[in-house]
Design a protein around this motif. Structure first.
Motif, PDB file in Angstrom:
ATOM      1  N   TYR A  85       2.618  11.421   3.463  1.00  0.00           N
ATOM      2  CA  TYR A  85       1.962  11.350   2.160  1.00  0.00           C
ATOM      3  C   TYR A  85       0.511  11.808   2.230  1.00  0.00           C
ATOM      4  O   TYR A  85      -0.175  11.605   3.243  1.00  0.00           O
ATOM      5  CB  TYR A  85       1.995   9.915   1.620  1.00  0.00           C
ATOM      6  N   CYS A  86       0.054  12.408   1.156  1.00  0.00           N
ATOM      7  CA  CYS A  86      -1.386  12.559   0.962  1.00  0.00           C
ATOM      8  C   CYS A  86      -1.886  11.302   0.248  1.00  0.00           C
ATOM      9  O   CYS A  86      -1.117  10.623  -0.441  1.00  0.00           O
ATOM     10  CB  CYS A  86      -1.706  13.809   0.151  1.00  0.00           C
ATOM     11  N   THR A  87      -3.143  10.987   0.402  1.00  0.00           N
ATOM     12  CA  THR A  87      -3.681   9.791  -0.236  1.00  0.00           C
ATOM     13  C   THR A  87      -4.307  10.099  -1.589  1.00  0.00           C
ATOM     14  O   THR A  87      -4.538   9.188  -2.377  1.00  0.00           O
ATOM     15  CB  THR A  87      -4.716   9.098   0.666  1.00  0.00           C
ATOM     16  N   ALA A 124      -3.683  13.281  -4.564  1.00  0.00           N
ATOM     17  CA  ALA A 124      -2.922  14.497  -4.862  1.00  0.00           C
ATOM     18  C   ALA A 124      -3.821  15.540  -5.518  1.00  0.00           C
ATOM     19  O   ALA A 124      -3.596  15.967  -6.654  1.00  0.00           O
ATOM     20  CB  ALA A 124      -1.728  14.166  -5.752  1.00  0.00           C
ATOM     21  N   SER A 179      -8.029  15.704  -0.581  1.00  0.00           N
ATOM     22  CA  SER A 179      -6.961  15.616   0.411  1.00  0.00           C
ATOM     23  C   SER A 179      -7.352  16.319   1.700  1.00  0.00           C
ATOM     24  O   SER A 179      -7.101  15.813   2.802  1.00  0.00           O
ATOM     25  CB  SER A 179      -5.681  16.212  -0.166  1.00  0.00           C
ATOM     26  N   ASN A 232      -1.243  18.731  -0.779  1.00  0.00           N
ATOM     27  CA  ASN A 232      -0.638  17.779  -1.716  1.00  0.00           C
ATOM     28  C   ASN A 232       0.653  18.386  -2.244  1.00  0.00           C
ATOM     29  O   ASN A 232       0.964  19.550  -1.982  1.00  0.00           O
ATOM     30  CB  ASN A 232      -1.583  17.453  -2.882  1.00  0.00           C
ATOM     31  N   GLY A 266       0.432  10.001  -9.033  1.00  0.00           N
ATOM     32  CA  GLY A 266       0.808   9.240  -7.855  1.00  0.00           C
ATOM     33  C   GLY A 266       2.296   9.221  -7.608  1.00  0.00           C
ATOM     34  O   GLY A 266       2.758   8.536  -6.684  1.00  0.00           O
ATOM     35  N   ILE A 286       2.787  13.247  -4.121  1.00  0.00           N
ATOM     36  CA  ILE A 286       2.147  12.661  -2.941  1.00  0.00           C
ATOM     37  C   ILE A 286       2.967  12.778  -1.662  1.00  0.00           C
ATOM     38  O   ILE A 286       2.405  12.718  -0.559  1.00  0.00           O
ATOM     39  CB  ILE A 286       1.776  11.179  -3.172  1.00  0.00           C
ATOM     40  N   SER A 318       0.544   9.478   6.871  1.00  0.00           N
ATOM     41  CA  SER A 318      -0.282  10.049   5.811  1.00  0.00           C
ATOM     42  C   SER A 318      -1.297  11.014   6.407  1.00  0.00           C
ATOM     43  O   SER A 318      -1.460  11.108   7.625  1.00  0.00           O
ATOM     44  CB  SER A 318      -0.994   8.952   5.012  1.00  0.00           C
ATOM     45  N   VAL A 361      -2.883   5.098  -2.245  1.00  0.00           N
ATOM     46  CA  VAL A 361      -3.041   6.326  -3.019  1.00  0.00           C
ATOM     47  C   VAL A 361      -4.106   6.064  -4.078  1.00  0.00           C
ATOM     48  O   VAL A 361      -4.127   4.990  -4.689  1.00  0.00           O
ATOM     49  CB  VAL A 361      -1.707   6.737  -3.675  1.00  0.00           C
TER      50      VAL A 361
END
Length: 589
Positions: A75-77, A79, A84, A332, A348, A353, A375, A420
């Motif tokens: 996951y990205c924290t 988007a 990112s 993202n 989110g 994400i 992440s 997120v």
């Protein structure tokens, strides 16, 4: 003097592009120190995991998916591109870097510099450890033809960066090499230009392998939308987002392909919260255009796919593939039509994400998938550990287990959560919604384990969302009213009522919204210092009901466009834990 591309950097249309130097056979290379591995990192822009884009990349499948490990829960924290990418290169979540947008005052390259991060991020640490570091492509947003040398990005042996306002123009890119002035490649395809630059840097890296191992990052813009900027200055710009442009050789591909028609694609009823509830259902003309937009994304990725193949071909010719890690990811994710949304990101939800991460290299299991939760905060620590460089105390992430043995651990024993966050507005791309939706600030937490799969968020207008993604993977059925109270008649989650689960998630998110270091990695330990709670399943024990009923939750004071403390509401403090007769609660529960 008005800004024009010709006046500032000149035109080079028609100039031949020949940046590679030809690659040597393995027996022609200098003596190589194989005790320290090399890394090639391909970082795409806005690439989806949930819209099947990887299925249309045969070379990525051949060289990476079938020869490496795919991390399905990466996951990205945030988007959004710049926050990112800063997280990726610092190992810190956006509220700790305070780079939360793509442009000033809350983000972009100027904000990165003002936060003193140009002196303290992965490329600098890499060079300090004796690695040659090369980079071509997009670094950060708002890295421009006006500020590229104010200052130059630090930490690079060789660099050739894409520059705004031409970063996202597939046929009108501008690059800036090392300490040289920017150069235009008008009329040439951006990803192909970058491929030649990447191959040239690989040649340079190989020539110096006797002295230093290397780290090469290649960051193409595909499959990002094409962005044409008509008015530009440091304080003002007007940009038009349209579908990506493929290379001429790929224009004919995928004529009948459409956006996957999942349950959350243009649903009959609105879903989500906040402004999403007001989105109209898309008509057929809109859907047809979005299918075209989707095909253009897939077509634009074909040049990226060929770039990946070219890199592997050269690594094999050099004879260094067995000592090189190859990592593939994106800043993202992306949505097209899900929740009635026009093409874009910033939400989110899972499409935005959950992003690709594939790793191949020495000791990495081949043709494997894992659901270990990871992440972008984990990538810098992972790179440092791979390269034998000491980890840093301020990391919000931790190294990802990469060996077959490490991947055998229970998937929830490492970590089950990702925090997120987002600030500002969300933009719809394409021709049907060229506008910004304000008040898009939110905090959220994503939990994934064999026992449950949940997404919980609080928006800056204090509306709440909870999705049980075990039964609702498309996140269509919010289990909460706007004020956060459970809707009637909902099923149990992990054997407990929705209200019991929400009380735990609210406390968890409250810790995560301002976490740092260990607090981000082990938030339950802040709530349970004795260490007897490591997961939501542990926290759901009935003996903790009274404690969680008393905890503070996330509550915004107002919607802000950036990380402004006054807007964030109450913050986590360890002395807020409940006591009885002077004893901390965890001693008497």
């Amino acid at each position: 003097m008005g800004f024009t591309k010709t006046l500032l950097i000149g035109l080079s249309a028609g100039l031949s592009l020949n940046l590679g130097f030809g690659f040597a056979r393995a027996d022609q290379l200098p003596l190589v120190d194989k005790t320290r591995p090399n890394v090639v990192f391909v970082l795409t822009d806005d690439q989806d995991l949930h819209l099947d884009s990887l299925q249309y990349m045969p070379f990525v499948r051949k060289h990476l998916i079938e020869k490496g490990t795919s991390f399905n829960k990466h996951y990205c924290t945030t988007a959004l591109c710049c926050p990112s990418r800063v997280t990726l290169w610092t190992g810190r979540v956006p509220h700790n870097t305070n780079v939360t947008d793509v442009s000033p005052p809350y983000g972009g390259y100027p904000k990165f510099v003002n936060q003193s991060l140009n002196d303290n991020y992965f490329p600098v640490w890499l060079q300090q450890a004796g690695y040659n570091n090369y980079y071509t492509g997009k670094l950060f947003n708002a890295h421009t033809v006006l500020n590229y040398n104010d200052p130059y990005p630090r930490g690079y042996t060789g660099s050739d960066f894409l520059l705004d306002p031409f970063t996202y123009e597939f046929l009108n890119s501008t690059f800036q090499r090392n300490q040289e002035a920017p150069r235009s490649y008008e009329g040439e395809y951006s990803t192909d230009v970058m491929a030649e630059k990447a191959y040239g840097f690989l040649d340079d890296a190989v020539r110096d392998l006797e002295n230093s191992p290397f780290f090469l990052t290649v960051a193409p813009i595909g499959p990002h939308a094409n962005v044409h900027t008509t008015v530009y200055s440091e304080t003002n710009k007007t940009s038009v987002f349209t579908e990506p442009i493929p290379a001429k050789r790929h224009e004919h591909l995928f004529k009948d392909v459409k956006v996957p028609r999942t349950k959350n694609f243009n649903p009959d009823q609105p879903s989500g919260a906040n402004w999403l509830l007001d989105l109209p259902q898309q008509n057929q003309s809109n859907i047809d255009y979005n299918d075209h937009f989707y095909r253009q994304r897939l077509r634009s990725l074909q040049a990226v796919d060929e770039l990946v193949d070219g890199l592997f071909t050269r690594l094999e010719e050099y004879g260094i593939l067995e000592n090189t890690y190859f990592v593939y990811s994106s800043d993202n994710g992306y949505h097209i039509g899900q929740h009635r949304l026009q093409p874009g990101k910033a939400c989110g939800y899972e499409e935005d994400i959950n992003v690709p991460l594939i790793i191949r290299g020495p000791g990495i299991a081949e043709n494997q998938e894992t659901n270990i939760v990871t992440s972008h905060t984990d990538l810098a620590p992972t790179f440092l550990e791979l390269l034998g460089i000491p980890l840093r105390d301020d990391f919000d992430g931790r190294p990802i287990p990469l060996t077959a043995e490490g991947l055998k651990r229970p998937e929830n024993s490492r970590r089950e959560h990702v925090n997120v966050e987002f600030w500002g507005g969300a933009i719809g791309e394409g021709i049907y919604e060229p506008q910004v939706h304000p008040n898009h600030t939110y905090k959220a937490v994503r939990l994934s384990s064999p026992e449950y799969s949940l997404y919980y968020s609080v928006w800056c207008n204090n509306e709440h969302e909870l999705y049980d993604m075990t039964v609702d993977p498309g996140q269509l059925h919010n289990l909460l009213a706007a004020d956060g109270s459970p809707l009637e008649g909902e099923a149990l989650i992990a054997g407990r009522s929705v209200s019991s689960v929400v009380s735990r998630l609210d406390a968890l998110l409250f810790v995560l919204k301002s976490c740092k270091g260990d607090t981000c990695r082990e938030p339950w330990k802040q709530l349970h210092p004795a260490g007897n709670v490591e997961t939501l399943a542990d926290a759901l024990r009935t003996g903790y009901d009274e404690f969680y009923a008393e905890q503070t939750g996330v509550n915004f004071e107002y919607c802000a466009a950036g990380y402004i403390i006054d807007a964030e509401g109450p913050m986590w403090e360890t002395d807020s834990l409940m006591t009885r007769d002077g004893a901390p609660w965890y001693e008497w529960v």
